[in-house]
Design a protein around this motif. Structure first.
Motif, PDB file in Angstrom:
ATOM      1  N   LEU A   1       2.548  14.462  -8.891  1.00 28.25           N
ATOM      2  CA  LEU A   1       3.527  15.548  -8.987  1.00 28.25           C
ATOM      3  C   LEU A   1       3.996  15.745 -10.432  1.00 28.25           C
ATOM      4  O   LEU A   1       4.158  16.881 -10.891  1.00 28.25           O
ATOM      5  N   HIS A   2       4.190  14.652 -11.145  1.00 29.15           N
ATOM      6  CA  HIS A   2       4.575  14.734 -12.556  1.00 29.15           C
ATOM      7  C   HIS A   2       3.469  15.419 -13.365  1.00 29.15           C
ATOM      8  O   HIS A   2       3.741  16.268 -14.213  1.00 29.15           O
TER       9      HIS A   2
ATOM     10  N   ILE B   1       0.840  -1.205   0.000  1.00 28.15           N
ATOM     11  CA  ILE B   1       0.000   0.000   0.000  1.00 28.15           C
ATOM     12  C   ILE B   1       0.871   1.250   0.000  1.00 28.15           C
ATOM     13  O   ILE B   1       0.614   2.195  -0.747  1.00 28.15           O
ATOM     14  N   SER B   2       1.928   1.251   0.803  1.00 31.17           N
ATOM     15  CA  SER B   2       2.842   2.403   0.839  1.00 31.17           C
ATOM     16  C   SER B   2       3.490   2.621  -0.517  1.00 31.17           C
ATOM     17  O   SER B   2       3.634   3.756  -0.980  1.00 31.17           O
TER      18      SER B   2
ATOM     19  N   HIS C   1       3.873   5.739  -5.556  1.00 29.48           N
ATOM     20  CA  HIS C   1       3.800   5.852  -7.018  1.00 29.48           C
ATOM     21  C   HIS C   1       2.692   6.821  -7.440  1.00 29.48           C
ATOM     22  O   HIS C   1       2.869   7.591  -8.388  1.00 29.48           O
ATOM     23  N   GLU C   2       1.573   6.784  -6.749  1.00 29.28           N
ATOM     24  CA  GLU C   2       0.465   7.696  -7.057  1.00 29.28           C
ATOM     25  C   GLU C   2       0.882   9.143  -6.805  1.00 29.28           C
ATOM     26  O   GLU C   2       0.571  10.035  -7.600  1.00 29.28           O
ATOM     27  N   GLN C   3       1.592   9.384  -5.721  1.00 29.75           N
ATOM     28  CA  GLN C   3       2.067  10.735  -5.404  1.00 29.75           C
ATOM     29  C   GLN C   3       3.056  11.211  -6.463  1.00 29.75           C
ATOM     30  O   GLN C   3       3.005  12.360  -6.906  1.00 29.75           O
TER      31      GLN C   3
END
Length: 151
Positions: free
Chosen positions: A41-42, A29-30, A35-37
């Motif tokens: 940001l990208h 989950i972390s 990866h989602e964060q």
């Protein structure tokens, strides 16, 4: 072995295996959240590059103080966050957005009660229009018409 210390027993059993599985799930989950964060940001950087020209055009059109310029930049970044957050939103999620409607309201009403200049108000509306977060027009008499997503 030192005196007074007991040897550690090897943990075995269902509870130990469950703890290991739980730790693996938390790690996964972390990793997914990380990866989602990174993706978000990208995407924000991409949006900033795509809309920088619009932002700079608005800056050129209005004589703004340094404080007003900083506030407009903050609005720009907030607008980009709204776009990034609601890009893939479902119609139900879009209902959570607050929308303000202006029906021939004089811009002077907003100027009198605040420390914000007319140029700053107009620049903010133009920026929101450029980002696609508003459909605002201000007629020659200074009346505001349209809708804006509140961000």
């Amino acid at each position: 072995m030192k005196k007074g210390r007991k040897p550690k027993k090897r943990k075995r059993g269902a509870a130990s295996r469950a703890r290991v599985r739980e730790n693996l799930v938390h790690e996964r989950i972390s990793e997914i959240l990380w990866h989602e964060q990174e993706r978000r940001l990208h995407r924000l950087k991409e949006l900033e590059e795509e809309t920088r020209e619009c932002y700079e055009n608005v800056l050129e059109r209005y004589p703004l103080s340094n404080a007003d310029r900083n506030e407009l930049e903050r609005e720009w970044k907030l607008g980009l966050n709204v776009i990034a957050n609601y890009e893939d939103a479902t119609p139900e999620e879009l209902l959570d957005l607050g929308i303000a409607t202006y029906n021939s309201e004089p811009i002077s009403e907003y100027i009198e009660g605040s420390e914000i200049s007319e140029a700053s108000w107009r620049a903010g509306f133009d920026l929101a229009n450029a980002l696609g977060l508003a459909f605002i027009t201000i007629d020659e008499a200074g009346n505001i018409n349209g809708e804006i997503i509140e961000y």
